[in-house]
Design an enzyme around this catalytic site. Structure first.
Site, PDB file in Angstrom:
ATOM      1  N   ASP A  52       3.366   5.081   2.098  1.00  0.00           N
ATOM      2  CA  ASP A  52       4.258   4.056   2.639  1.00  0.00           C
ATOM      3  C   ASP A  52       3.639   3.417   3.879  1.00  0.00           C
ATOM      4  O   ASP A  52       3.680   2.186   4.050  1.00  0.00           O
ATOM      5  CB  ASP A  52       5.611   4.680   2.973  1.00  0.00           C
ATOM      6  CG  ASP A  52       6.546   3.693   3.647  1.00  0.00           C
ATOM      7  OD1 ASP A  52       6.962   2.726   2.988  1.00  0.00           O
ATOM      8  OD2 ASP A  52       6.848   3.885   4.837  1.00  0.00           O
ATOM      9  N   GLU A 124       3.935   4.742  -4.144  1.00  0.00           N
ATOM     10  CA  GLU A 124       3.511   4.964  -2.763  1.00  0.00           C
ATOM     11  C   GLU A 124       2.680   6.241  -2.657  1.00  0.00           C
ATOM     12  O   GLU A 124       1.704   6.286  -1.888  1.00  0.00           O
ATOM     13  CB  GLU A 124       4.723   5.043  -1.849  1.00  0.00           C
ATOM     14  CG  GLU A 124       5.412   3.703  -1.649  1.00  0.00           C
ATOM     15  CD  GLU A 124       6.559   3.761  -0.670  1.00  0.00           C
ATOM     16  OE1 GLU A 124       6.916   2.708  -0.113  1.00  0.00           O
ATOM     17  OE2 GLU A 124       7.110   4.869  -0.459  1.00  0.00           O
TER      18      GLU A 124
END
Length: 231
Positions: A52, A124
Site C-alpha cells: 500500500d 497490494e
C-alpha cells in the site's frame, strides 16, 4: 501441473517476472483464511501493508511527473481515484490474480475469490512482494504497465457516489445530514457482511447489506434515493 500451480505460472507470465524467492510469492498469494484453525500460516497482510505504501509512492511520483503544475488538492483527488480497493481489484483481475490466490475452502465457497476487497488487498501484497524481490524499479515497472488503464480513466466524467448524492439531496431540502448506523455484522473476520441503516430527518430509515461497511452505506444511500426520488 495442478490447477493453482498453472495459475501462478500464468500470473508470473502476465506480470513479466518470475520470482526467485518462491516463499515470498506464496506468502503474497496466501489469504488469512488459510490459517483459520490450523497451524500458523504466513499470509499476505504484512506484504499488503508494505505494498500500500509503495503503491501510494509510485502513484504520487507519476502524478507529479504528468503535471508539474498540478496543485496538491487536485493530485489528492486523482490519487484517491488511482489508489483504492476497486482500482486494485481491477488490476488483480487483469493479471489473473484471483485464480492464483490460496484461500481456505470456506472462503472460496462464499465468493472471497471474486470479492473486490480481497482482490485489492492481494494486489497490494503482490506489489509489496515485487518491492522486496527487486526494489522500487521492479515495483514501478509493474505499476506503470498495469495502472495505465486506471490513469486513462482519470479524464472520464465521474458520477457522484450515492452517499454524496444523498447528502446533497438532504441539504437542498434543508434537512439534517444523513446518519448511518451498523445494525448487524455477520460472517468471519476475513469475509464479513454488514447491514447498515441510513436515516434522513423524519424519513423512514432504509437498510442495505454489503461486504464492507462502506459498501453497505452506499447501498443504503442508494435505497433511500430511489425511495425518495422526485420528493
Amino acid at each position: 501441473m495442478n490447477r493453482r500451480k498453472a495459475a501462478v505460472a500464468e500470473l508470473e507470465g502476465r506480470i513479466g517476472h518470475v520470482f526467485h524467492d518462491r516463499e515470498l510469492l506464496e506468502r503474497a498469494l496466501t489469504h488469512a483464511s488459510v490459517g483459520d484453525g490450523a497451524t500458523k500460516v504466513r499470509h499476505y497482510e504484512r506484504l499488503e501493508f508494505l505494498g500500500d505504501r509503495v503503491l501510494n509512492l509510485l502513484a504520487a511520483e507519476r502524478l507529479m511527473a504528468l503535471d508539474v503544475e498540478a496543485r496538491e488538492g487536485e493530485m489528492s483527488r486523482l490519487m484517491a481515484a488511482l489508489v483504492n480497493y476497486h482500482a486494485c481489484a481491477r488490476v488483480a483481475r487483469r493479471i489473473g490474480l484471483a485464480e492464483a490466490l490460496r484461500l481456505a475452502p470456506s472462503a472460496s465457497k462464499i465468493g472471497a475469490r471474486e470479492n473486490d476487497t480481497v482482490l485489492g488487498d492481494a494486489c497490494e501484497a503482490l506489489m509489496g512482494a515485487l518491492y522486496v524481490e527487486g526494489g522500487l524499479d521492479l515495483a514501478r515497472t509493474f505499476f506503470l504497465e498495469f495502472w495505465s488503464e486506471e490513469f486513462s480513466r482519470l479524464d472520464e466524467p465521474r458520477i457522484k457516489d450515492p452517499k454524496t448524492q444523498l447528502q446533497e439531496w438532504a441539504q437542498a431540502r434543508g434537512m439534517p445530514l444523513p446518519a448511518y448506523k451498523v445494525v448487524n455484522r455477520t460472517g468471519p473476520d476475513h469475509a464479513p457482511s454488514f447491514t447498515v441503516s441510513v436515516s434522513v430527518g423524519e424519513h423512514e430509515p432504509e437498510l442495505a447489506d454489503g461486504r464492507s461497511r462502506q459498501e453497505a452505506e452506499k447501498a443504503a444511500a442508494m435505497a433511500m434515493l430511489l425511495k425518495r426520488e422526485g420528493t
